[in-house]
Each structure stands twice: as C-alpha cells, then as structure tokens.
Design a protein around this motif. Sequence first.
Motif, PDB file in Angstrom:
ATOM      1  N   LEU A 112       5.880   8.141   2.626  1.00 12.88           N
ATOM      2  CA  LEU A 112       6.771   9.146   2.431  1.00 12.88           C
ATOM      3  C   LEU A 112       7.079  10.000   3.518  1.00 12.88           C
ATOM      4  CD1 LEU A 112       8.312  10.420  -0.187  1.00 12.88           C
ATOM      5  CD2 LEU A 112       6.078  12.101  -0.415  1.00 12.88           C
ATOM      6  N   MET A 113       6.037  10.150   4.423  1.00 13.91           N
ATOM      7  CA  MET A 113       6.536  11.031   5.579  1.00 13.91           C
ATOM      8  C   MET A 113       7.293  10.336   6.681  1.00 13.91           C
ATOM      9  SD  MET A 113       5.773  13.545   4.224  1.00 13.91           S
ATOM     10  CE  MET A 113       5.226  15.103   4.486  1.00 13.91           C
ATOM     11  N   GLY A 114       7.588  10.997   7.673  1.00 12.16           N
ATOM     12  CA  GLY A 114       8.474  10.411   8.733  1.00 12.16           C
ATOM     13  C   GLY A 114       7.427   9.685   9.835  1.00 12.16           C
ATOM     14  N   HIS A 115       6.190   9.792   9.939  1.00  6.83           N
ATOM     15  CA  HIS A 115       5.347   9.051  10.744  1.00  6.83           C
ATOM     16  C   HIS A 115       4.124   9.009   9.914  1.00  6.83           C
ATOM     17  CE1 HIS A 115       4.376  12.921  12.560  1.00  6.83           C
ATOM     18  NE2 HIS A 115       3.096  12.550  12.637  1.00  6.83           N
ATOM     19  N   LEU A 116       3.158   8.002  10.339  1.00  4.75           N
ATOM     20  CA  LEU A 116       2.112   7.842   9.769  1.00  4.75           C
ATOM     21  C   LEU A 116       0.865   8.693  10.212  1.00  4.75           C
ATOM     22  CD1 LEU A 116       1.689   3.917  10.760  1.00  4.75           C
ATOM     23  CD2 LEU A 116       2.303   5.003   8.549  1.00  4.75           C
ATOM     24  N   MET A 117      -0.018   9.137   9.186  1.00  2.34           N
ATOM     25  CA  MET A 117      -1.161   9.810   9.374  1.00  2.34           C
ATOM     26  C   MET A 117      -0.661  11.145   9.931  1.00  2.34           C
ATOM     27  SD  MET A 117      -4.307   7.593  10.486  1.00  2.34           S
ATOM     28  CE  MET A 117      -5.382   8.890  10.609  1.00  2.34           C
ATOM     29  N   VAL A 172       1.093  -1.080  -0.122  1.00  2.93           N
ATOM     30  CA  VAL A 172       0.068  -0.028   0.042  1.00  2.93           C
ATOM     31  C   VAL A 172       1.030   1.268  -0.108  1.00  2.93           C
ATOM     32  CG1 VAL A 172      -1.743   1.610   1.243  1.00  2.93           C
ATOM     33  CG2 VAL A 172      -1.544  -1.172   1.209  1.00  2.93           C
ATOM     34  N   ILE A 173       0.549   2.130  -0.870  1.00  2.00           N
ATOM     35  CA  ILE A 173       1.579   3.405  -0.793  1.00  2.00           C
ATOM     36  C   ILE A 173       0.652   4.404  -0.297  1.00  2.00           C
ATOM     37  CG2 ILE A 173       2.443   5.069  -2.001  1.00  2.00           C
ATOM     38  CD1 ILE A 173       3.227   3.266  -4.472  1.00  2.00           C
ATOM     39  N   GLY A 174       0.971   5.116   0.975  1.00  2.00           N
ATOM     40  CA  GLY A 174       0.268   6.241   1.430  1.00  2.00           C
ATOM     41  C   GLY A 174      -0.187   5.542   2.991  1.00  2.00           C
ATOM     42  N   GLY A 175       0.270   6.148   3.830  1.00  2.00           N
ATOM     43  CA  GLY A 175       0.229   5.622   5.319  1.00  2.00           C
ATOM     44  C   GLY A 175      -0.543   6.765   5.956  1.00  2.00           C
ATOM     45  N   GLY A 176      -1.744   7.206   5.201  1.00  2.00           N
ATOM     46  CA  GLY A 176      -2.927   8.131   5.693  1.00  2.00           C
ATOM     47  C   GLY A 176      -4.004   7.082   6.049  1.00  2.00           C
ATOM     48  N   LEU A 177      -5.077   7.888   6.373  1.00  2.00           N
ATOM     49  CA  LEU A 177      -6.428   7.159   6.782  1.00  2.00           C
ATOM     50  C   LEU A 177      -6.584   6.066   5.824  1.00  2.00           C
ATOM     51  CD1 LEU A 177      -8.634   8.153   8.942  1.00  2.00           C
ATOM     52  CD2 LEU A 177      -9.983   8.557   6.966  1.00  2.00           C
ATOM     53  N   LYS A 234      -0.234  -6.235  14.237  1.00  3.74           N
ATOM     54  CA  LYS A 234      -0.943  -6.925  13.324  1.00  3.74           C
ATOM     55  C   LYS A 234      -0.386  -7.623  12.284  1.00  3.74           C
ATOM     56  CE  LYS A 234      -5.050  -4.028  14.100  1.00  3.74           C
ATOM     57  NZ  LYS A 234      -5.816  -4.924  14.655  1.00  3.74           N
ATOM     58  N   GLY A 235       1.112  -7.486  12.322  1.00  6.85           N
ATOM     59  CA  GLY A 235       1.893  -8.307  11.201  1.00  6.85           C
ATOM     60  C   GLY A 235       2.050  -7.382   9.840  1.00  6.85           C
ATOM     61  N   ILE A 236       1.708  -6.173  10.231  1.00  7.83           N
ATOM     62  CA  ILE A 236       1.871  -5.172   8.802  1.00  7.83           C
ATOM     63  C   ILE A 236       3.169  -4.687   8.769  1.00  7.83           C
ATOM     64  CG2 ILE A 236       1.247  -2.972   7.691  1.00  7.83           C
ATOM     65  CD1 ILE A 236      -1.823  -3.756   8.806  1.00  7.83           C
ATOM     66  N   THR A 237       3.995  -4.746   7.692  1.00  5.57           N
ATOM     67  CA  THR A 237       5.318  -3.867   7.735  1.00  5.57           C
ATOM     68  C   THR A 237       5.092  -2.506   7.432  1.00  5.57           C
ATOM     69  OG1 THR A 237       6.133  -5.977   6.887  1.00  5.57           O
ATOM     70  CG2 THR A 237       7.592  -4.064   6.689  1.00  5.57           C
ATOM     71  N   VAL A 238       5.845  -1.648   7.954  1.00  5.43           N
ATOM     72  CA  VAL A 238       5.618  -0.133   7.795  1.00  5.43           C
ATOM     73  C   VAL A 238       6.701   0.435   7.423  1.00  5.43           C
ATOM     74  CG1 VAL A 238       4.827   1.912   8.941  1.00  5.43           C
ATOM     75  CG2 VAL A 238       3.677  -0.434   9.465  1.00  5.43           C
ATOM     76  N   LYS A 239       6.879   0.967   6.310  1.00  9.31           N
ATOM     77  CA  LYS A 239       7.898   1.812   6.016  1.00  9.31           C
ATOM     78  C   LYS A 239       7.865   3.232   5.839  1.00  9.31           C
ATOM     79  CE  LYS A 239      10.628  -1.922   3.448  1.00  9.31           C
ATOM     80  NZ  LYS A 239      11.685  -2.137   4.300  1.00  9.31           N
ATOM     81  N   CYS A 240       8.595   3.842   6.800  1.00  4.02           N
ATOM     82  CA  CYS A 240       8.133   5.418   6.612  1.00  4.02           C
ATOM     83  C   CYS A 240       9.528   5.926   6.055  1.00  4.02           C
ATOM     84  CB  CYS A 240       8.099   6.097   8.142  1.00  4.02           C
ATOM     85  SG  CYS A 240       6.429   5.854   8.677  1.00  4.02           S
ATOM     86  N   SER A 241       9.169   7.449   5.725  1.00  9.17           N
ATOM     87  CA  SER A 241      10.246   8.062   4.921  1.00  9.17           C
ATOM     88  C   SER A 241      10.772   7.254   3.714  1.00  9.17           C
ATOM     89  CB  SER A 241      11.538   8.325   6.052  1.00  9.17           C
ATOM     90  OG  SER A 241      11.150   9.087   7.229  1.00  9.17           O
TER      91      SER A 241
END
Lengths: 111, 811
Positions: free
Chosen positions: B173-178, B147-152, B197-204
């Motif tokens: 893209l940003m340093g932290h989610l939402m 998923v591209i985009g860590g917004g809502l 929940k097992g989701i991988t999160v890549k910020c920045s």
Amino acid sequence: MSTWTDIGPLDAVRRRGARIIKAPGQDLAVFRTIDDQVFALVNACPYRQGPLSEGIVHGTLVTDPLYNWVISLETGEAQGADEGRVDTFPVKVEGGRILLDTSSIYQRQAA
Amino acid sequence: MTQKLVIIGAGMAAGRVLDHLTDAGGDWDITLFNAEPRGTYNRIMLSPVLSGEKTFDEIVTHDDAWYADKGVATKFGVKVTEIDSAAQIVRGDDGSETAYDKLVFATGSNPFIIPMPGHDLDGVVAYRDLEDTEAMMALTEGQKAVVIGGGLLGLEAAAGMAARGVDVTVVHLMGHLMERQLDEPAGYLLRKALVDKGITVKCSANSKQILGENGKVKALQLDDGTELPCDLLCMAVGIRPSIALAQENGLAVGRGIHVDDQMRTSVENIYAVGECVEHNGDIFGLVAPLFDQAKVLAKVLQGEEAEFVNREVSTKLKVTGCDLFSAGDFADGDDREDIVFRDPARGVYKRLVLKEDKIIGAVMYGDTADGNWFYGMIKDGTDVSEMRDTLIFGPAYQGGTAEDPLSAVAALPDDAEICGCNGVCKGDIVKAINAGATDLGAIKATTKASASCGTCSGLVEQVLAVTLGDDFVMPTAEPMCGCTDLTHEDVRLLIKSKELKSMPAVMQELGWKTSCGCHVCRPALNYYLLADWPEDYIDDPQSRFINERKHANIQKDGTYSVVPRMFGGMTTPDELRAIADAADKYNVPTVHVTGGQRIDLLGVKGEDLPAIWKDLNDAGMVSGHAYAKGLRTVKTCVGKDHCRFGTQDSTGLGIKLEKALWGSWTPHKVKLAVSGCPRNCAEATCKDIGVVCVDSGYQIGVAGAAGMDVKETERLADVATEQEVMDLATAFMQIYRENAKYLDRPYKWVAKVGLDWVKEQIVDNVEERNALIERFKISQKIYQKDPWAEEAADKADQYEPIANLVLEAAE
Ligand SMILES: Cc1cc2nc3c(=O)[nH]c(=O)nc-3n(C[C@H](O)[C@H](O)[C@H](O)COP(=O)(O)OP(=O)(O)OC[C@H]3O[C@@H](n4cnc5c(N)ncnc54)[C@H](O)[C@@H]3O)c2cc1C
C-alpha cells in the motif's frame, strides 16, 4: 489548555504536500512529510507572504514557492542566511486523523 | 509446596518462560495448552523453512522428549475457551478442566486479515504458523502467488516462495517497502534486490477484492482495476495481540492485555507474557523484548524481584542477499542531523540520525556489519561527538578516509558508454590516458570523447581524475546542488547510461549526500527521469514547482492566472464568450491579452481553479500550459489567406505545430512562431523555434531569445514542405529535451553544444532525426493530456482548504 480539533484524515494531505486550513485572521497550512510527520504553520513566508503550502517539501523543510526561502516546518525559522520566523501550531495524528491544537488560534482571535 | 501453573499458549514467549523456570528448579506442576497441535518451535525461523534452507525439525526448540523430561503436562491441539478466576480453573475445548494457582497468558497474536471481499476463499492464507508455511510450500514451480503487504513478514513469504520457483508479486500500500523500518533510499535498494530475485513489486497499490472461482482464490484485483492472477494469496498486513479470551474473562485490556512491570494482569494470580501484552502503552512484534519479559515473569513466579523495561529493538530481514538493518528513530527533523554514506558500486546505503551528539536511529542496507555497533550506541546513548567525522565508517574504520565523490565513476565498468555522440566507452578513455593523454583536450583529440556535443566533458574529467589520481587537477565544475558533486550534465548522462529510472535509484547509484534531495535537485531529476524514461518513470507532482503542480501561474499575492490554449493564436466567438462568462462567474479582476496571442485571466483564487477549468473544458478549451517548462505558445500571423504579402498558410502550420507539440515537458519553456513572410509579424526570429515562410518554402530558425537576453534565431535549415518543418521542429524539441540542462532555454543549450552539432544530428542524419521523432511520439502518448480535465475530475479537493476554522470560531 490544548483544544485538539479534528481537521481531516491524514490521507487528505499528499506526502511531501500540504493543505490550507482557513483560520480566523490568517490561513494556516498543514504539511505532511515523506515519513508521515505533520506540521502546522501560518501559510505565509516571512518574506513577502508567499504561500508556504505551495512550496516543495524536503525533509522537514519547505521552500517558499515565490522567493525560495527555506523554512523549518518544526520551528518556523528561516534557514541559512535568511532571517525570519512564522508561527507554528501543535498538530498530531491519531487513528489516521489530523488533530490541531486550536486553543492559541482562537486566543489570537479573541485578543 | 508444589504449585499448579497453567500456561495458555506454547509460543516463543512461553517456551522461554519454561526454560527459565525449569532451570531454576522450582517446585511446579505445569500444564501447557497450545491451540497449535505442537509445542514450541522457533517461529521466526519459519522463513528459512519456507525457502527450503531448513527443515521444520531443525527449528523445534522443545520436543516431546523435553516436556516429558521436565515433567510438563502438555495439551497440544487444545484451545482454552474459558477461565473461572474465582475457582481458579481453566476449561479447554476438549471439555477438560484444569485447576491453577498461577495462570499465564502467552497467547501471542493473530494475523490481521483485511475483511475485503474474497478474504475467506480457499487459498487465502496468513503467515503465522506451520500450517500457513506448508500451504505456501505446496506451491510448485511456475505457479503464481500474490503477497499483500511489503513489510518484514510479507517479504520473507515472497522471497521464500520465489526461492521455490513460484512467480510472486508483492502488493504494498505504501510508497516504499518496509516503510516502518526503512527510509526511501534503503527501500529502493531492497526493492531492487527483490526484483533481481524475480519478484514483482507493486508499491502504492491498493487491493480492492480477491476474486475466486469455485470457492478458490483466482486473482487479486487492485482498485485501479488491475487483476493479478494467483493460485495462492498470502495476506501479511500486520498482527493484533490475541486478547479475546482475556477480555471475555474480565482481564483489563487495551490493544493488548494490560500488564505491570512484573507482568501481572488486572486479575489476581493471572500473568501475561509475549505478544499478547500491552505494557505502558507499547505492544510488541519482535522477540527480543519478549524474551526479557519471559525472564522477568519467571523470576516473579519464583518470588524474586524483577521488573520489565522495554528497550529499543532492531530489525533484520531474513532474506538471503538482502542485508538490511534498522533501529531507533530515523524520522527527519531539524534538531537532527543525518550522516549518509552511499557506495553505489556495492549497493550500500547507510544513514545515521544524530540528535544532540547521540545516535538515535540507524538504517543500513547492503552492508550491515556495523549494525550492532550502532545499535549498542543507540541503546547506551553514547556521545559520539569525538568520532563524528568517521562514525559512519564503523568501528574498524576510525580515522579512515572520507567518502570519495568519484566513486560513481570509478564504479563504472569499462564498457560503460561515456560519450554517446562518438560511442566512446570508459575503457577507451582509460586506455588513452594510459597512453599519455592526460587532459581533456588530449582525450578529445585521441578518442573523440566529448568532441561533439561536449556534455560528457565532466564525466571524461572524472575518468581522468580516477585514473590519474593526484596527478590530475580537476577543473571546477558547478555541481547540481549541495546534495551531489556531479553536474547536471553528468547526472543526465549517468541516468541514461546506468538506466536509472526512479529518484531513489538516481540518488543511490550516484551517491547523493542527502537521503532524499532538496528543492533544487528534485525538480531537475523529476524532469530528467520523465524525459528519458517516459514509459517507466511516474511523474512526481511533489517534486515540481508550484506552477506545474497547480497547473497555473502563481501571482505575487498568491492568486493564480489561468490561460486557455488557443492553437496557433486562433479563437472563435464561442470560445471568447465562454472565457468572458468564466471571468464574470469567478470575479476575475484582470483580463489580459498576452504576447503569445492568448487571453490571460489573472487573480483567480486557488480553490476556484478546478471549477473554472471545468467550465473552460466544457467549452472545448484545454490548458494553455502558460505555467509550464514545456511548450507554451505557437504565435502566428494570418498568412496568405488574408494578407497580401503572405506566402504560405502560416496559421495552418502554426496550428499543426502546436497540436503536435503541446503537452510536452521540456528543460525550460519553449515558444514558437510562424510568420507568413519575411516582414515577420509573428516575431519568429526571436523564438526558441521560429519559422519564416518564403516563396520557396520555409526558413527554420532556432535558439532565439527575447527575454533578459535578446538574440536572433540561428538558421537550422531551409525546407520546401510543411512536413519537413514538422519533422525538424519535433526532432529539435526532442534533442533539446534529451540533452539540455534543466532550466537552460534552447539558446543557452545550443550555445554550449554548438548549432553545428545540432544540425549534424537532425538535419544531416535522417536516421537520427526519425529516431528522435519516434521517441517524442512515445513521450507524447503519455504526457500529451490536458491537466485541467484530470485535476478537475479527480483531484479537485486538493485545491480546497482541508478545514475551515473560521466558521467554527463563529459558531
Ligand atoms: C514468519 C515469521 C517470521 C518472524 N521473524 C522474526 C524475526 O526475524 N525477528 C523477530 O524478533 N521476530 C520475528 N517474528 C515474530 C516472532 O515470531 C514473535 O514475536 C513471537 O513468536 C511471539 O511469541 P509469543 O509467544 O508471544 O506468541 P506466539 O509465538 O504466537 O505463540 C502463541 C501461541 O499461543 C497459542 N494460543 C493462542 N490462544 C490460545 C488459546 N486460547 N488456547 C491455547 N493456545 C492458544 C497459539 O496457537 C500460539 O501457538 C516472526 C514471526 C513470523 C510469523
């Protein structure tokens, strides 16, 4: 009247960082906070002229790298027990570009 | 007289307009177009459909029976392509023409698709409608999605797919989610919940292109080259009001279709409502204001008076187990005041932003029960000065207790290790307290906790305080800074025992009183984290003091000094020539030979730093780290090769030591020396680590000082071989790195823990010594790199002014 001058992209300044703007008379510093607010101040602490652009930015404050004075980015006022103030300049971000109101800078120069 | 009303778009706004109109019982002949092949459904509930918590049928708000009952003619699956506003006719892509007296645009928004290579591949979807949702629901367990985009929207998509067993990675893209709704601390908690929940999160993380195979998506490539394989890619990076049709047909548009307070567009008898509009410069993305618009429009169509006023919106995320709430403005500002509450045990963070005695913003995570109460006060501009002290505890808690600084320790489980040296857990200490050990001395005697290095004594005292309550009087320990009541030692231990690996993690789990720290705690935390978790933590230059950020020593006039490394104090004619050339080229006013046997170029201008480094790099020299809280210099005498008194190869050993240790960050600066005989020309006996060569081998001393305090080294060990010197020096570096308080030189730290303890760990205990060396090596893999080369290559522009107004003024 305001004269908004484009000084560069927002991304050129790191979050919690600053860059120098060479200006007539005195260098300025443009700061970017963690939440992408920008501020422009004279790049010199009221105490012994430490380069504020090199200080640690926390919230909307910057700590003078030489003597740890804490300066408000919004008002230029020294915080706490210290007394002093640096000049601030209107600055804003539009379409990802940093715009600085240069009218007062050139006025200073002309004066 | 019956009027003909045509509505373009059957989304949530249109649905609400129809509800109001049909309730009011006006005399309308309504035709409803929708490009989607269905009527109105509750779009915001697509997320529970995706996650399997609801079926699509359950979220349909207007079904065929409803339209039939209300006499609304529906043209679903038909897109309006043209409007003749003179003849008052709309044309659909089915070739139909429909006349209107009043026309309503309710075209909503379109998801924004980044036009990067591969965006048109099969398997690339947005998250807007049922079709997108079904594409994601078609994935089966074990398949991969990005998923591209860590917004809502992106996070709801990610959580929904993860709930179906899909292996999901979020790229933000940003340093932290939402980041639009949350500040960094709340973003940290959210990330933690998603990772659980097992989701991988890549910020920045910046996406570069989507890779495909046979026209189907295969992976996302980031701009650092990383490839994230996937069977489906969902782009959720924002929405744009859908204005094309309005624009082509002559309506005034900006970012959205311009409307006035009555939802009228610039063209007679044409109105707009919902996400497609722009009102007073605002555009919309949440339903609450759209429903207000719908109400206003229905009234205006009926000939009643009404005006739309935009209002504050609040946000919640519909992901089970991620309770967050955000409303208003929570940017920092010094006309504003923060009230922060953290409950590390429950993973709760709440922050209220006050301005002139009113709440203007609220961010909450973990416990959002009071969100609407705060939101109400934001909307109403309630004066909160009366309840300021208890405000953060919510309506139920007025008059409640103040935040408990001991909550972090109270929350530790019984098996949490408090004393690392003696392996004593919290439960052991509590047991001892209950058996009558009621002060630190008694705890030491009965459990051995804090009886060795002593750094955990603060924590032991807190356990005493938590267990004994008012019966225990806490000795006053100096907290790290105003952001916390914990001492440096406590924080270091908790970083290890709770495995805190990021700054937001430390601040949340240890209950920081500010949202993101200050200039005192941030450099210390940055050091502790990189020393304890070299492989997990990413160094934050913005949390370092100027000298370490600029890799040079700032001088009192704002210029810098540059010192190239000369391993063991040795140099060559070529190096000296390169240094001389650089001094000439950059007009260096002062050249000085330092006490650590280095050459210091003083008075270099900030913007010249990358260039002078590049020149020195090209001549084979690296940064001397003369500015670092890290290894500075290894000073040597010439040793037995030249000196008639020399007993060993002191220069050779000095070079070896410096080659092994350079580049490592330490709590404070570290200086070494190796003298070839007890005459001690290299002054090894006042260094942090000093080696004196003797006929039988090497005397290793540590914890010397020659600054504000002058102190002779204490003997760590006498050894026979160079290898033993290397091992003990390395182990000493690492044990100091892992345990000392930030800004304590080794002599200060050794004074606290005692040399005996240090000896036990690294001289007597070979296993521990080797483990320390191993950890030092892991850290060196990451941190032993020349900062000059890095900075000069890709960050040089940061050293230059961003703009030059002097030139412009002259023009
Ligand atoms: C997954 C998801 C979760 C959300 N969660 C929340 C939430 O928790 N809280 C919240 O407040 N908001 C949420 N939203 C946002 C909310 O759904 C939107 O604000 C709302 O649906 C907008 O309503 P609208 O009627 O303006 O537009 P839409 O609902 O988008 O409807 C517009 C309709 O017009 C049709 N159309 C467009 N052009 C034409 C044409 N030329 N001819 C015919 N038909 C046309 C489109 O096909 C579409 O069906 C969420 C959105 C999504 C996608």
